[in-house]
Design an enzyme around this catalytic site. Structure first.
Site, PDB file in Angstrom:
ATOM      1  N   ASP A  73     -10.177   8.915  13.109  1.00 22.08           N
ATOM      2  CA  ASP A  73     -10.059   8.891  11.789  1.00 22.08           C
ATOM      3  C   ASP A  73     -10.716   7.347  11.331  1.00 22.08           C
ATOM      4  OD1 ASP A  73      -9.815   9.709   9.092  1.00 22.08           O
ATOM      5  OD2 ASP A  73      -7.664   8.632   9.044  1.00 22.08           O
ATOM      6  N   VAL A 132       3.431   1.450   2.536  1.00 19.32           N
ATOM      7  CA  VAL A 132       3.320  -0.016   3.413  1.00 19.32           C
ATOM      8  C   VAL A 132       3.750  -0.928   2.827  1.00 19.32           C
ATOM      9  CG1 VAL A 132       1.702  -1.119   5.026  1.00 19.32           C
ATOM     10  CG2 VAL A 132       1.199   1.247   4.711  1.00 19.32           C
ATOM     11  N   LYS A 155       5.073   0.476   7.979  1.00 19.70           N
ATOM     12  CA  LYS A 155       4.814   1.925   7.378  1.00 19.70           C
ATOM     13  C   LYS A 155       6.047   2.728   7.348  1.00 19.70           C
ATOM     14  CE  LYS A 155       1.156   4.219   8.906  1.00 19.70           C
ATOM     15  NZ  LYS A 155       0.107   4.782   9.676  1.00 19.70           N
ATOM     16  N   GLY A 203       0.954  -1.252  -0.012  1.00 17.69           N
ATOM     17  CA  GLY A 203      -0.005   0.033   0.015  1.00 17.69           C
ATOM     18  C   GLY A 203       0.969   1.171  -0.116  1.00 17.69           C
ATOM     19  N   GLY A 206       0.549   5.896   0.096  1.00 20.95           N
ATOM     20  CA  GLY A 206      -0.344   7.189   0.320  1.00 20.95           C
ATOM     21  C   GLY A 206       0.664   8.313   0.318  1.00 20.95           C
ATOM     22  N   GLY A 207      -0.031   9.532   0.515  1.00 23.65           N
ATOM     23  CA  GLY A 207       0.597  10.682   0.404  1.00 23.65           C
ATOM     24  C   GLY A 207       1.721  10.899   1.420  1.00 23.65           C
ATOM     25  N   MET A 208       1.845  10.332   2.467  1.00 23.83           N
ATOM     26  CA  MET A 208       2.658  10.427   3.454  1.00 23.83           C
ATOM     27  C   MET A 208       3.980   9.368   3.259  1.00 23.83           C
ATOM     28  SD  MET A 208       2.526  13.214   5.316  1.00 23.83           S
ATOM     29  CE  MET A 208       3.389  12.737   6.768  1.00 23.83           C
ATOM     30  N   GLY A 209       3.608   8.235   2.837  1.00 20.98           N
ATOM     31  CA  GLY A 209       4.585   6.969   3.052  1.00 20.98           C
ATOM     32  C   GLY A 209       3.931   5.695   2.148  1.00 20.98           C
TER      33      GLY A 209
END
Length: 415
Positions: free
Chosen positions: A125, A18, A32, A11, A13-16
């Site tokens: 969240d 996985v 992560k 996986g 995303g914008g931050m990092g």
């Protein structure tokens, strides 16, 4: 990363990103890793807070903390790997959950959130993408936005809102501080609404429009498609006023009432939820083309039918003196052993075992056995020497299945 070997990316995303990792002792983990382009003092501080949150909480419905290093050149965090899709993917692939299973999911997650709140924490969240439907039941992940309820330290600027708008409580979307446990109750209600209908309380073309709908007291959440037995509970959880929402304990009781009204106990409903999600996962055709292969069953178990991937391979003949062998056991012919003709329906032929030390052609009742017709092969393989033992190796079918797996994985490897 640390003592974890990264096996493949699962996986991003914008931050990092996985990765599927493995510890020195072989324990699988979800690792992560923060992207170098976003590593700064604030992201390190936020990442360190997530690590402290995961060290504080625990429970069977929380993905366990395994290790982390917020000060590394590339900060990383390892948690328990849950082998299953998230709730969002499951609903999009298989459709909404039946009401009794959604109630079981609600009871499980509400109880898990209660344990989080007991530690003075809020998730902030909770959404379908942060609930993994694992082989042993659902688990909550991603506490990156979690906050201590009694903390005076904030990592967000005034009026800055972080979270996912489609599952965000009105007071959280409006930037109200401090937040209370009611924000997670609202998010859980939005999650359950999606689980039974496939849509969220407020949907719009842009996040800004969603924020407007969520914070508008005159706009009621969309409860269309909700089963009648769940409508009162979800309406209360999605109330605009935080004070009007039920507590998590009341949510658990409401979910139990829905389940018990259908003549079922909560433990039974939980087992059915796990069996439902796991069963659909095994029945689905993987989108990446990877075949589903079951482990060989024990010899005393009833074997599952083989997947229809083509003509069946002829089975190896079982010698008359050999003990019974389960069809699930992987056995190959010994060198030089004759093949058994398949049956008329295409399935492997079956060789009847004949007792030894009986004159050829004799039957127990003294009658002579009929000779096979000239155009048919003998039903039994010629006897082999008594001293010979069948060699146990992987069958042709097993080798071909393994080769298909290797080929499919190689073609879909992310790097």
């Amino acid at each position: 990363m640390g003592d974890f070997e990264l096996l493949g990316r699962i996986g991003q995303g914008g931050m990092g990103q996985v990765f599927l990792g493995e510890s020195l002792g072989g324990e699988p983990a979800a690792v992560k890793v923060i992207k170098p382009s976003v590593v700064d003092s604030e992201s390190r501080q936020r990442f360190a807070q997530e690590i402290e949150v995961l060290k504080t909480i625990w429970g069977p419905r929380i993905a366990a903390f395994l290790g982390a290093d917020a000060e590394a050149e590339q900060p990383w965090l390892a948690t328990e790997y849950v082998d299953g899709p998230d709730l969002a993917k499951h609903v999009k692939t298989h459709g909404p959950l039946p009401s009794v299973l959604a109630a079981a999911l609600g009871a499980v997650l509400a109880e898990a959130l209660s344990a989080v709140h007991a530690q003075g924490l809020l998730h902030r969240d909770l959404k379908p993408a942060n609930v993994l439907m694992g082989p042993n039941g659902p688990k909550i992940i991603d506490f990156g936005l979690a906050a201590f309820t009694d903390s005076n330290v904030s990592l967000t600027a005034p009026h800055q809102v972080v979270g996912t708008p489609i599952c965000m409580a009105p007071e959280q979307a409006a930037g109200v501080k401090p937040l209370t446990a009611a924000v997670d109750v609202y998010a859980l209600g939005a999650l359950l609404l999606f689980a039974v209908t496939g849509h969220y309380p407020h949907e719009a073309a842009t996040p800004y429009m969603v924020f407007h709908l969520v914070t508008d007291p005159g706009t009621a959440p969309d409860l269309s498609g909700v089963p009648k037995e769940l409508e009162p509970l979800l309406a209360g959880m999605l109330a605009h006023d935080a004070a009007g929402r039920p507590s998590l304990t009341e949510v658990v009781q409401g979910c139990r009432s829905v389940i018990e009204a259908q003549g079922m106990k909560i433990a039974q409903a939980r087992r059915r939820l796990t069996a439902h999600t796991a069963g659909q996962r095994h029945r689905e055709s993987p989108s990446d083309g990877l075949p589903t292969v079951a482990w060989p069953a024990p010899t005393h178990d009833t074997p599952a039918p083989a997947p229809e991937t083509g003509p069946a391979e002829p089975a190896a003949p079982v010698p008359a003196y050999a003990p019974p062998v389960s069809p699930a056991t992987l056995v190959e012919d010994a060198p030089g052993a004759p093949a058994v003709p398949p049956a008329h329906d295409g399935s492997p032929g079956v060789v009847p075992a004949e007792p030894r030390n009986r004159p050829d052609g004799d039957r127990p009742d003294g009658a002579r056995r009929a000779r096979p017709a000239p155009d048919r092969r003998p039903p039994a393989a010629p006897p082999r020497p008594k001293a010979a033992a069948p060699s146990l190796r992987h069958s042709v079918q097993a080798r071909r299945t393994a080769e298909r797996l290797r080929t499919a994985y190689a073609a879909k490897a992310p790097f």
